[in-house]
Structures are given as structure tokens and as C-alpha cells.
Design a protein around this motif. Structure first.
Motif, mmCIF file in Angstrom:
data_model
loop_
_atom_site.group_PDB
_atom_site.id
_atom_site.type_symbol
_atom_site.label_atom_id
_atom_site.label_comp_id
_atom_site.label_asym_id
_atom_site.label_seq_id
_atom_site.Cartn_x
_atom_site.Cartn_y
_atom_site.Cartn_z
ATOM 1 N N PRO A 1 0.813 -1.228 0.000
ATOM 2 C CA PRO A 1 0.000 0.000 0.000
ATOM 3 C C PRO A 1 0.838 1.265 0.000
ATOM 4 N N MET A 2 2.016 1.210 0.667
ATOM 5 C CA MET A 2 2.863 2.403 0.678
ATOM 6 C C MET A 2 3.385 2.714 -0.728
ATOM 7 N N ARG A 3 3.808 1.667 -1.432
ATOM 8 C CA ARG A 3 4.276 1.894 -2.796
ATOM 9 C C ARG A 3 3.153 2.405 -3.686
ATOM 10 N N GLU A 4 1.947 1.808 -3.522
ATOM 11 C CA GLU A 4 0.805 2.279 -4.300
ATOM 12 C C GLU A 4 0.479 3.726 -3.961
ATOM 13 N N ARG A 5 0.554 4.042 -2.652
ATOM 14 C CA ARG A 5 0.293 5.418 -2.227
ATOM 15 C C ARG A 5 1.343 6.370 -2.787
ATOM 16 N N PHE A 6 2.620 5.963 -2.714
ATOM 17 C CA PHE A 6 3.687 6.801 -3.266
ATOM 18 C C PHE A 6 3.516 6.992 -4.775
ATOM 19 N N ARG A 7 3.140 5.900 -5.464
ATOM 20 C CA ARG A 7 2.947 6.007 -6.908
ATOM 21 C C ARG A 7 1.794 6.956 -7.226
ATOM 22 N N THR A 8 0.685 6.821 -6.460
ATOM 23 C CA THR A 8 -0.454 7.724 -6.665
ATOM 24 C C THR A 8 -0.066 9.169 -6.381
ATOM 25 N N LEU A 9 0.686 9.362 -5.277
ATOM 26 C CA LEU A 9 1.122 10.723 -4.944
ATOM 27 C C LEU A 9 2.051 11.286 -6.016
ATOM 28 N N ASP A 10 2.959 10.437 -6.517
ATOM 29 C CA ASP A 10 3.851 10.911 -7.582
ATOM 30 C C ASP A 10 3.067 11.282 -8.838
ATOM 31 N N GLU A 11 2.064 10.439 -9.174
ATOM 32 C CA GLU A 11 1.245 10.755 -10.344
ATOM 33 C C GLU A 11 0.478 12.059 -10.142
ATOM 34 N N GLU A 12 -0.102 12.230 -8.930
ATOM 35 C CA GLU A 12 -0.822 13.474 -8.663
ATOM 36 C C GLU A 12 0.117 14.676 -8.695
ATOM 37 N N VAL A 13 1.321 14.487 -8.134
ATOM 38 C CA VAL A 13 2.292 15.589 -8.160
ATOM 39 C C VAL A 13 2.670 15.948 -9.589
ATOM 40 N N GLU A 14 2.914 14.915 -10.410
ATOM 41 C CA GLU A 14 3.255 15.179 -11.803
ATOM 42 C C GLU A 14 2.095 15.849 -12.537
ATOM 43 N N ARG A 15 0.857 15.367 -12.244
ATOM 44 C CA ARG A 15 -0.303 15.966 -12.914
ATOM 45 C C ARG A 15 -0.475 17.419 -12.492
ATOM 46 N N TYR A 16 -0.367 17.679 -11.175
ATOM 47 C CA TYR A 16 -0.485 19.064 -10.706
ATOM 48 C C TYR A 16 0.675 19.923 -11.205
ATOM 49 N N ARG A 17 1.863 19.325 -11.301
ATOM 50 C CA ARG A 17 2.995 20.087 -11.820
ATOM 51 C C ARG A 17 2.779 20.446 -13.294
ATOM 52 N N ALA A 18 2.222 19.465 -14.055
ATOM 53 C CA ALA A 18 1.934 19.751 -15.467
ATOM 54 C C ALA A 18 0.871 20.844 -15.594
ATOM 55 N N GLU A 19 -0.197 20.736 -14.758
ATOM 56 C CA GLU A 19 -1.221 21.779 -14.783
ATOM 57 C C GLU A 19 -0.651 23.130 -14.364
#
Length: 319
Positions: free
Chosen positions: A120-138
Motif C-alpha cells: 500500500p505504501m508503494r501504491e500510495r507513493f505512486r499515486t502521490l507521484d502521479e498526482e504531483v506530476e499531474r499538478y505540476r503539469a497543470e
């Protein structure tokens, strides 16, 4: 008594007097009797004392035997208690053996816990990284749009300023030309005849009306350009406010995501420490189990050796 014949030989001399010798012999015998009597009394007293000591020693021996029997019974009870405790400890150790993890089970549990915690931690980190990348792109997109709109606004502002200056110059030149025409017409009116002046006046009035209409149209264009400028400025300010608000929201979201990521990292470290602590506790339990095994073996050896001692003491007492 055997000395008397030697003292009185047969057919002895009647001239000798035996009385003093008898007296001496009687005195010696009396002394010996007194001495024997004194020794007899001393031996009698000593015999009585020895009999009393013998009776006392017999009583002491009986008391010691009774105490020894009581101590043996107490020892037997204590031995039974120790055997019961030994059985209880053996049961406890069996339970502890069932509870304590072996190194293989410990490694398996550690791997399972690590997998359960890391997945779950890896999944959470992956989700957070994806959200960070998405927010960074936006964020980059909004920043690019903001820069583009700002440059467009600056360009429109410069264009509006240039058009306004051109219109002002055109308006001023037109007003100056009209003033000049007015002066010329006024001079012509003073120098020409009235009939021709009336026609010229009508023509000038028509031109003036046309120029006034043109001036009004130019003023309307200026007002329209000014309204467009104000509208575009308001739109740009609105867009700037929206973009600033969106940028603030994006930055707050990024900070919250970073905080969540840090919190998840701290939670993972805390879980790692708890796992290490559980491993240390398990190691401590294993060492306690080994120590309890050694104590049980020691108690078992003592219990196996202890029953022989009361029998030996009983044999010695019987002897």
C-alpha cells in the motif's frame, strides 16, 4: 590376710609383742578402705551423671529423629511442590515454544509484514507521484497560459496606446485643420460678396456638419477603444486573479501532497522501527526460553538427585 603367717611364724618367739604391727596393719587397711570408699562414691556420682547424660542424649536423639522425620516430610512436600512447579514450567515452556517464532517463521512473518506494508505504501507513493506530476503539469500549463496572456495583454496595451496616440494625433490635426479652414472661411466671408458667400456658407455648413459627424464617429471609436481597453484590462485582471488563485491552490495542493508523502515516509519508518522492536522482543523471548530450558534441566537433575539423600540419612539413623 596372707601376710599374717609371715608376720607370725609358727613356734615364734613369745618374747616379741605383735600388737604394734597389728595396729599398723589395721591402720593401713582402714586407710585403704577409706580410699576405696571415696573412689566408690566418686565412681557412683560419675556413674549417675553419665546415666543422666545418657538419658539426656537419648532424649536429644529422639528429638533429633523427630525433627529429622519432620524435615524429611517437609522436604518431600517441597519436592512435590517443586515437581508440580517443574510440570507447570514445562507446560509454560511448551506454550512459549508454540508462541515463540522460529527464525524461519520470523523471516516469513517479516517478509509478509514487509510485503503487506510496502504494497500500500508503494501504491500510495505512486499515486502521490502521479498526482504531483499531474499538478505540476497543470501548474506549468497555467504558468505558460499566464505568461502568454500577460504578453498578449502587454501587446494589446501597447497596440491600444499606439492606436490611441494615432487617433489623438489625427483628431488634433483634424481639429487644427478645421480651425484653419474656419479662419480661412471667415476671411473669405469678409472678402467676398454675400450671394456667393451664402452658397459658400451652405457648403461650409455641410462640410462642418460632415466634420462634426466624423468627429462624433471618431469620439465614439475612441470611447469604444477605451471601453475595450477597460474591458480587456478587467478581463486580464480577472484572468490574473483566477490564475493567481489557481497557482495558490496548486501550491497548497503540492505542499499538502509533499506533507502527505513525508507523513507516509515517517509512518513507514515508524512501522520499520516497530518491526525491529518486535524482532528484538522475539529474540529476548527466545533467550528467555533457552534460559528456562536450562533451569528446567537443572531442576530436573536436582530432583533426580535429591530423593537419594533422605534414604541415605535414614540408613545412617537406623545404624
Amino acid at each position: 590376710m596372707d601376710t599374717f603367717p609371715s608376720l607370725f611364724p609358727p613356734g615364734g618367739d613369745s618374747r616379741l609383742n605383735p600388737e604394734p604391727e597389728f595396729q599398723n596393719m589395721l591402720i593401713d587397711e582402714r586407710v585403704r578402705c577409706e580410699h576405696h570408699k571415696h573412689n566408690y562414691q566418686a565412681l557412683k556420682i560419675e556413674h549417675k551423671r553419665l546415666q543422666e547424660e545418657y538419658v539426656k542424649s537419648q532424649n536429644e536423639l529422639k528429638r533429633v529423629l523427630i525433627e529429622k522425620q519432620a524435615s524429611q516430610e517437609k522436604f518431600q512436600l517441597l519436592l512435590e511442590d517443586l515437581r508440580g512447579e517443574l510440570v507447570e514450567k514445562a507446560r509454560d515452556i511448551e506454550k512459549m515454544k508454540l508462541q515463540v517464532l522460529t527464525p524461519q517463521k520470523l523471516e516469513l512473518v517479516k517478509a509478509q509484514l514487509q510485503q503487506e506494508l510496502e504494497a500500500p505504501m508503494r501504491e500510495r507513493f505512486r499515486t502521490l507521484d502521479e498526482e504531483v506530476e499531474r499538478y505540476r503539469a497543470e501548474y506549468n500549463k497555467l504558468r505558460y497560459e499566464y505568461t502568454f496572456l500577460k504578453s498578449e495583454f502587454e501587446h494589446q496595451k501597447e497596440e491600444f496606446t499606439r492606436v490611441s496616440e494615432e487617433e489623438k494625433m489625427k483628431y488634433k490635426s483634424e481639429v487644427a485643420r478645421l480651425e484653419k479652414d474656419k479662419e480661412e472661411l471667415h476671411n473669405q466671408l469678409l472678402s467676398v460678396d454675400p450671394t456667393r458667400d451664402s452658397k459658400r456658407m451652405e457648403q461650409l455648413v455641410r462640410e462642418k456638419t460632415h466634420l462634426l459627424q466624423k468627429l462624433k464617429s471618431l469620439e465614439a471609436e475612441v470611447a469604444e477603444l477605451r471601453a475595450e481597453k477597460e474591458n480587456s484590462g478587467a478581463q486580464v485582471e480577472n484572468v490574473q486573479r483566477i490564475q493567481v488563485r489557481q497557482l495558490a491552490e496548486m501550491q497548497a495542493t503540492l505542499r499538502s501532497l509533499e506533507a502527505e508523502k513525508q507523513s507516509a515516509k515517517l509512518q513507514a519508518e515508524r512501522l520499520e522501527k516497530e518491526l525491529q522492536s518486535s524482532n528484538e522482543q522475539n529474540t529476548c523471548l527466545i533467550s528467555k526460553l533457552h534460559r528456562a530450558d536450562r533451569e528446567i534441566s537443572t531442576l530436573a537433575s536436582e530432583v533426580s538427585c535429591c530423593p537419594l539423600r533422605p534414604q541415605e540419612s535414614m540408613r545412617m539413623t537406623a545404624q
